[in-house]
Motif scaffolding. Structure first.
Motif, PDB file in Angstrom:
ATOM      1  N   MET A   1       0.837  -1.194   0.000  1.00  0.00           N
ATOM      2  CA  MET A   1       0.000   0.000   0.000  1.00  0.00           C
ATOM      3  C   MET A   1       0.880   1.255   0.000  1.00  0.00           C
ATOM      4  SD  MET A   1      -2.893  -1.458  -0.003  1.00  0.00           S
ATOM      5  CE  MET A   1      -2.149  -2.889  -0.755  1.00  0.00           C
ATOM      6  N   THR A   2       0.269   2.390  -0.276  1.00  0.00           N
ATOM      7  CA  THR A   2       0.998   3.658  -0.238  1.00  0.00           C
ATOM      8  C   THR A   2       1.529   3.896   1.179  1.00  0.00           C
ATOM      9  OG1 THR A   2      -1.149   4.748   0.091  1.00  0.00           O
ATOM     10  CG2 THR A   2      -0.224   4.755  -2.124  1.00  0.00           C
TER      11      THR A   2
ATOM     12  N   ALA B   1      -0.026  -0.260  -4.725  1.00  0.00           N
ATOM     13  CA  ALA B   1      -1.018  -1.290  -5.059  1.00  0.00           C
ATOM     14  C   ALA B   1      -2.443  -0.754  -4.976  1.00  0.00           C
ATOM     15  CB  ALA B   1      -0.852  -2.497  -4.133  1.00  0.00           C
ATOM     16  N   ASN B   2      -2.777  -0.071  -3.880  1.00  0.00           N
ATOM     17  CA  ASN B   2      -4.143   0.434  -3.736  1.00  0.00           C
ATOM     18  C   ASN B   2      -4.459   1.506  -4.764  1.00  0.00           C
ATOM     19  OD1 ASN B   2      -2.197   1.981  -2.429  1.00  0.00           O
ATOM     20  ND2 ASN B   2      -3.648   2.871  -0.985  1.00  0.00           N
TER      21      ASN B   2
ATOM     22  N   GLN C   1      -5.349   6.653   1.502  1.00  0.00           N
ATOM     23  CA  GLN C   1      -4.052   6.035   1.750  1.00  0.00           C
ATOM     24  C   GLN C   1      -4.166   4.536   1.993  1.00  0.00           C
ATOM     25  OE1 GLN C   1      -1.735   8.016   4.766  1.00  0.00           O
ATOM     26  NE2 GLN C   1      -0.239   6.362   4.900  1.00  0.00           N
ATOM     27  N   PHE C   2      -5.369   4.057   2.268  1.00  0.00           N
ATOM     28  CA  PHE C   2      -5.554   2.662   2.642  1.00  0.00           C
ATOM     29  C   PHE C   2      -6.250   1.887   1.524  1.00  0.00           C
ATOM     30  CE2 PHE C   2      -5.819   5.455   6.338  1.00  0.00           C
ATOM     31  CZ  PHE C   2      -4.723   5.028   7.060  1.00  0.00           C
ATOM     32  N   TRP C   3      -6.306   0.589   1.692  1.00  0.00           N
ATOM     33  CA  TRP C   3      -6.985  -0.282   0.734  1.00  0.00           C
ATOM     34  C   TRP C   3      -8.493  -0.135   0.909  1.00  0.00           C
ATOM     35  CZ3 TRP C   3      -5.500  -3.376  -3.263  1.00  0.00           C
ATOM     36  CH2 TRP C   3      -6.447  -4.273  -3.759  1.00  0.00           C
TER      37      TRP C   3
ATOM     38  N   ILE D   1       0.097  10.514  -7.349  1.00  0.00           N
ATOM     39  CA  ILE D   1       1.298  11.131  -7.921  1.00  0.00           C
ATOM     40  C   ILE D   1       1.322  12.625  -7.621  1.00  0.00           C
ATOM     41  CG2 ILE D   1       2.457  11.698 -10.092  1.00  0.00           C
ATOM     42  CD1 ILE D   1       1.359   9.024 -11.187  1.00  0.00           C
ATOM     43  N   ASN D   2       0.190  13.279  -7.789  1.00  0.00           N
ATOM     44  CA  ASN D   2       0.102  14.713  -7.515  1.00  0.00           C
ATOM     45  C   ASN D   2       0.448  15.025  -6.064  1.00  0.00           C
ATOM     46  OD1 ASN D   2      -0.979  17.552  -8.243  1.00  0.00           O
ATOM     47  ND2 ASN D   2      -2.215  16.992  -6.479  1.00  0.00           N
ATOM     48  N   ASN D   3      -0.010  14.182  -5.128  1.00  0.00           N
ATOM     49  CA  ASN D   3       0.274  14.405  -3.712  1.00  0.00           C
ATOM     50  C   ASN D   3       1.731  14.084  -3.370  1.00  0.00           C
ATOM     51  OD1 ASN D   3      -2.417  15.102  -3.353  1.00  0.00           O
ATOM     52  ND2 ASN D   3      -3.024  13.043  -2.700  1.00  0.00           N
ATOM     53  N   PHE D   4       2.237  12.994  -3.923  1.00  0.00           N
ATOM     54  CA  PHE D   4       3.590  12.556  -3.576  1.00  0.00           C
ATOM     55  C   PHE D   4       4.665  13.490  -4.133  1.00  0.00           C
ATOM     56  CE2 PHE D   4       3.056   7.760  -2.528  1.00  0.00           C
ATOM     57  CZ  PHE D   4       2.157   8.101  -1.542  1.00  0.00           C
TER      58      PHE D   4
END
Length: 281
Positions: A53-54, A65-66, A221-223, A238-241
């Motif tokens: 997961m992130t 994955a999520n 952030q979670f599954w 991607i925008n957040n990271f």
């Protein structure tokens, strides 16, 4: 030698050089962008990207994955909603109301939707779905992607149906075949490759959309597979990271951008191959 001819030859040579130079200039920057993307994205590509997961803030372990699953779900549902609606609208425009005034209005609105910024569509779904539902949801994100996909499918499907020779329709009608059956058995079959190409192009278009998802699905952030709540997706992740202060998050952003680019590239190549096969046949 005629001076007019010499002047035209000189002008032609100058324009040819400018065209080749412009093409080389564009290809150079495209190559630099792709090189940078592959160089940074491949560095973080691994099995953990697809299985974990992130990561939480500050962590150096995690994956996407999520976000990958969320993007696949929303894009799949968006295409599942938008493609049939686009095909039905295009069938009406090409087969039933080809010369009616309503068809001209529909084509005009469809052209506006084709060129409309995706953020406007996101704001529309936000006001029409997110606010009444009381929160962000994956369902709202899928609807936004469906609205983006519909005009693309409408345009390509109508164009493909218009390319079907009229004698085929006339022959089917002469045999007593109803119009609905003629469209299903003759027109759709003849335009099948072009219609599939349009659906693939629509999928490629919605795969990397970020703006409409910011206003509809947001992220998680979670599954989560609950369509009524916020769901993780690659574009928003991607925008957040990429805006975060954590080096590992930025590395995951590069890797996620690479995955989206490869997916869009594969879809566009598939559409090109199908289009080439149709032109040969």
């Amino acid at each position: 030698m005629n001076p007019i001819y010499v002047r035209r030859r000189r002008l032609n040579s100058t324009m040819t050089v400018l065209c080749y130079g412009s093409a080389a200039f564009g290809l150079l920057f495209l190559g630099l962008i792709l090189f940078t993307l592959f160089w940074n994205g491949l560095a973080g590509l691994g099995l953990s990207v697809f299985t974990q997961m992130t990561p939480p803030p500050g962590s150096s372990e995690g994956g996407l994955a999520n976000a990958i699953v969320g993007s696949l779900i929303m894009a799949g549902i968006g295409i599942a909603i938008g493609a049939p609606l686009g095909m039905f609208a295009a069938t009406y425009l090409a087969e039933y109301g080809k010369f009616e005034r309503l068809s001209s209005v529909i084509r005009f609105i469809n052209d506006i939707l084709l060129s409309a910024p995706s953020i406007i569509i996101g704001l529309f779904i936000y006001g029409a779905v997110v606010v009444p539902m009381g929160g962000f949801s994956a369902f709202a994100g899928a609807l936004a992607l469906a609205v983006i996909a519909i005009p693309i499918v409408v345009r390509t499907t109508e164009d493909m149906l218009n390319l079907v020779p009229t004698p085929l329709r006339e022959a089917a009608s002469a045999l007593g075949m109803p119009r609905s059956l003629m469209i299903k058995r003759i027109a759709y079959k003849a335009a099948r490759t072009g219609i599939i190409t349009g659906v693939l192009l629509a999928t490629a278009r919605v795969a990397g959309e970020t703006a409409p998802l910011l206003f509809t699905a947001l992220s998680n952030q979670f599954w989560s597979l609950d369509m009524t709540t916020a769901m993780a997706n690659l574009p928003v992740t991607i925008n957040n990271f990429v805006q975060s202060p954590y080096a590992y998050w930025k590395q995951l952003a590069w890797t996620g951008a690479l995955l989206i680019t490869l997916a869009v590239l594969a879809l566009n190549i598939s559409a090109r191959v199908l289009g080439a096969e149709r032109s040969k046949s």
